[in-house]
Design a protein around this motif. Structure first.
Motif, PDB file in Angstrom:
ATOM      1  N   UNK A  54       0.865  -1.243  -0.046  1.00 44.93           N
ATOM      2  CA  UNK A  54       0.000   0.325   0.063  1.00 44.93           C
ATOM      3  C   UNK A  54       0.795   1.284   0.005  1.00 44.93           C
ATOM      4  N   UNK A  55       1.912   1.137   0.786  1.00 43.64           N
ATOM      5  CA  UNK A  55       2.706   2.354   0.962  1.00 43.64           C
ATOM      6  C   UNK A  55       3.483   2.672  -0.312  1.00 43.64           C
ATOM      7  N   UNK A  56       4.057   1.442  -1.111  1.00 46.64           N
ATOM      8  CA  UNK A  56       4.678   1.668  -2.443  1.00 46.64           C
ATOM      9  C   UNK A  56       3.587   2.160  -3.293  1.00 46.64           C
ATOM     10  N   UNK A  57       2.549   1.861  -3.299  1.00 46.57           N
ATOM     11  CA  UNK A  57       1.523   2.092  -4.195  1.00 46.57           C
ATOM     12  C   UNK A  57       1.434   3.576  -4.406  1.00 46.57           C
ATOM     13  N   UNK A  58       1.634   4.514  -3.251  1.00 48.43           N
ATOM     14  CA  UNK A  58       1.354   5.866  -3.220  1.00 48.43           C
ATOM     15  C   UNK A  58       2.707   6.589  -4.022  1.00 48.43           C
ATOM     16  N   UNK A  59       3.535   6.111  -4.402  1.00 50.26           N
ATOM     17  CA  UNK A  59       4.716   6.429  -4.992  1.00 50.26           C
ATOM     18  C   UNK A  59       4.698   6.960  -6.265  1.00 50.26           C
ATOM     19  N   UNK A  60       5.084   7.939  -6.832  1.00 50.69           N
ATOM     20  CA  UNK A  60       5.141   8.504  -8.306  1.00 50.69           C
ATOM     21  C   UNK A  60       6.017   7.742  -9.058  1.00 50.69           C
ATOM     22  N   UNK A  61       5.680   7.808 -10.421  1.00 55.10           N
ATOM     23  CA  UNK A  61       6.506   7.124 -11.270  1.00 55.10           C
ATOM     24  C   UNK A  61       7.939   7.931 -11.663  1.00 55.10           C
ATOM     25  N   UNK A 119      11.881  12.021  -1.690  1.00 57.70           N
ATOM     26  CA  UNK A 119      11.493  10.955  -2.548  1.00 57.70           C
ATOM     27  C   UNK A 119      10.296  10.407  -2.221  1.00 57.70           C
ATOM     28  N   UNK A 120      10.299   9.994  -0.788  1.00 60.95           N
ATOM     29  CA  UNK A 120       8.948   9.079  -0.547  1.00 60.95           C
ATOM     30  C   UNK A 120       8.095   9.336   0.701  1.00 60.95           C
ATOM     31  N   UNK A 121       8.788  10.069   1.892  1.00 61.17           N
ATOM     32  CA  UNK A 121       7.947  10.249   2.893  1.00 61.17           C
ATOM     33  C   UNK A 121       6.796  11.130   2.713  1.00 61.17           C
ATOM     34  N   UNK A 122       6.752  12.092   1.986  1.00 60.27           N
ATOM     35  CA  UNK A 122       5.611  12.992   1.790  1.00 60.27           C
ATOM     36  C   UNK A 122       4.796  12.420   0.905  1.00 60.27           C
ATOM     37  N   UNK A 123       4.963  11.479   0.031  1.00 65.30           N
ATOM     38  CA  UNK A 123       3.964  10.820  -0.551  1.00 65.30           C
ATOM     39  C   UNK A 123       3.229   9.824  -0.142  1.00 65.30           C
ATOM     40  N   UNK A 124       3.758   9.291   1.038  1.00 63.37           N
ATOM     41  CA  UNK A 124       3.375   8.366   1.816  1.00 63.37           C
ATOM     42  C   UNK A 124       2.327   8.970   2.842  1.00 63.37           C
TER      43      UNK A 124
END
Length: 323
Positions: free
Chosen positions: A200-207, A245-250
Motif C-alpha cells: 500500500x505504501x509503495x503504491x503511493x509513490x509517483x513514477x 523522494x518518498x515520505x511526503x508521498x506516503x
C-alpha cells in the motif's frame, strides 16, 4: 495442522533443531530509499526441526494469528524455496524432509516498517542451510540473492543478514551490499497501533520525481553515511536525514506518523519514517525524545534500541525459546 514426531536424521538432514535469531531492521533512514538499512536490537527467534512426518507450527507473540496457515506460512514457504535452491546447487535431491516443526517467538511488530517479513525470510534461509545436507553451498552472497528474490528488494534483508549499517544495490550480477559499523548510540522506535502494508505504501509513490529532489536525496544519503560513520550529530544528522523522494508521498496513508516526524524535526531531532512506515525512527535516546516532545507517548509504543552489530545468527545448541 499438527503432527508431533521426534526429531530424526533422514537421508542426511540435520537431526538437531536449529534455533535462529534475527534482528529487526529499519530501511531508507530518510534519504536512502531502497538502499540503506540498519539492524536493530529487537529480535525474533525461530526454531526449526526436521521430524518424522507432518507439519507443526507454533507462534508466540506477533503473528500468532497466522500460525494455522500451514504450507502458506511465510517461513515454511521460505524453507521449501531454500531447500529447492540447495538441491539445485548441490545437483542432488535428498528428498523432501518428511516433516517439519516450526516454533516462533516474535517480538518485531508486524506491518509497522521494522522488517518483520525480512526477519522471517532470513530466518527461513539460515535455518534451511543448517538443516539441509548441502547447506554449506548456500553462501552469504547466495543467501542475499535468495532473500532479495523473495522480499523484492534488498534494503531490509541486507542488514538482517549482516547486522550494522548496510548499503545495498543491485547490478547485473544481482543484489550486493556492504556493511559499516555506525558510530551511533541509542535510537528510538516509536511504534503506533496502526498497521500499513508495504504494498500500500509503495503504491503511493509517483513514477517520476523532479531532478532537483533526486539530486537533493543523493547528497543527503551521502551525508548520512558520513554522519553515521563519523559519529556526527546535531544539525548535521538532522540535515542528513531529510528526504524528498518518498515520505511526503506516503503521508496520506499515515498522517499521524507524518505529523510526528514533522514535530520531532521541528524540535531539532533527526526523525524519519522507518521503512514503509508507520513506525517513526529517531536517531537519539528515548529520554531526549520525551524531554523535547513529551506528548509523543500518547498512542505510541516507545522502544529504546541500539544498532545490532550482528545479523541473523544460529544460537548455541541447548538454547531455548522464551516469549
Amino acid at each position: 495442522m499438527t503432527v508431533r514426531e521426534p526429531g530424526a536424521a533422514v537421508r542426511g538432514w540435520a537431526e538437531a533443531p536449529v534455533l535462529v535469531r534475527t534482528p529487526a531492521t529499519s530501511a531508507n533512514l530518510g534519504p536512502g530509499f531502497d538502499s540503506l538499512g540498519l539492524a536493530l536490537t529487537l529480535y525474533d527467534d525461530v526454531e526449526v526441526a526436521v521430524t518424522g512426518g507432518g507439519l507443526e507450527i507454533e507462534v508466540d507473540g506477533e503473528g500468532a494469528e497466522v500460525a494455522d496457515r500451514g504450507e502458506g506460512h511465510l517461513i515454511v514457504t521460505v524453507l521449501r524455496r531454500a531447500f529447492a535452491e540447495l538441491d539445485a546447487l548441490a545437483g542432488t535431491d535428498p528428498g523432501r524432509p518428511p516433516g517439519l516443526r516450526l516454533r516462533c517467538v516474535n517480538r518485531i511488530p508486524h506491518s509497522r516498517g521494522l522488517g518483520s517479513s525480512s526477519a522471517a525470510i532470513v530466518a527461513g534461509i539460515v535455518a534451511a542451510r543448517h538443516l539441509h545436507p548441502a547447506g554449506a553451498r548456500l553462501d552469504d552472497a547466495a543467501a542475499l540473492r535468495l532473500a532479495t528474490e523473495i522480499e523484492g528488494h534488498p534494503d531490509n534483508v541486507a542488514p538482517c543478514l549482516a547486522g550494522g549499517l548496510t548499503i545495498a544495490w543491485t547490478d547485473a550480477g544481482g543484489p550486493r551490499s556492504v556493511r559499516l559499523d555506525p558510530r551511533l548510540d541509542e535510537v528510538t522506535a516509536l511504534v503506533p497501533e496502526q498497521r500499513l502494508a508495504t504494498e500500500q505504501a509503495r503504491g503511493l509513490l509517483p513514477e517520476t520525481v523532479p531532478h532537483g529532489d533526486a539530486a537533493a536525496n543523493a547528497g543527503r544519503a551521502a551525508l548520512l553515511i558520513a554522519a553515521l560513520s563519523g559519529g556526527l550529530g546535531g544539525d548535521v544528522l538532522l540535515a542528513a536525514t531529510e528526504d524528498r523522494l518518498h515520505q511526503d508521498h506516503r503521508a496520506p496513508a499515515m498522517p499521524e506518523s507524518a505529523a510526528l516526524v514533522a514535530r520531532l524535526r521541528a524540535a531539532g531531532l533527526p526523525a524519519v519514517i522507518s521503512g514503509a512506515g508507520p513506525t517513526v525512527l529517531v536517531f537519539t535516546s528515548a529520554a531526549q525524545v520525551d524531554s523535547m516532545c513529551a506528548e509523543v507517548g500518547n498512542g505510541w509504543h516507545i522502544h529504546p534500541l541500539n544498532v545490532a552489530p550482528d545479523g541473523a545468527r544460529v544460537r548455541h545448541h541447548g538454547s531455548s525459546l522464551r516469549p
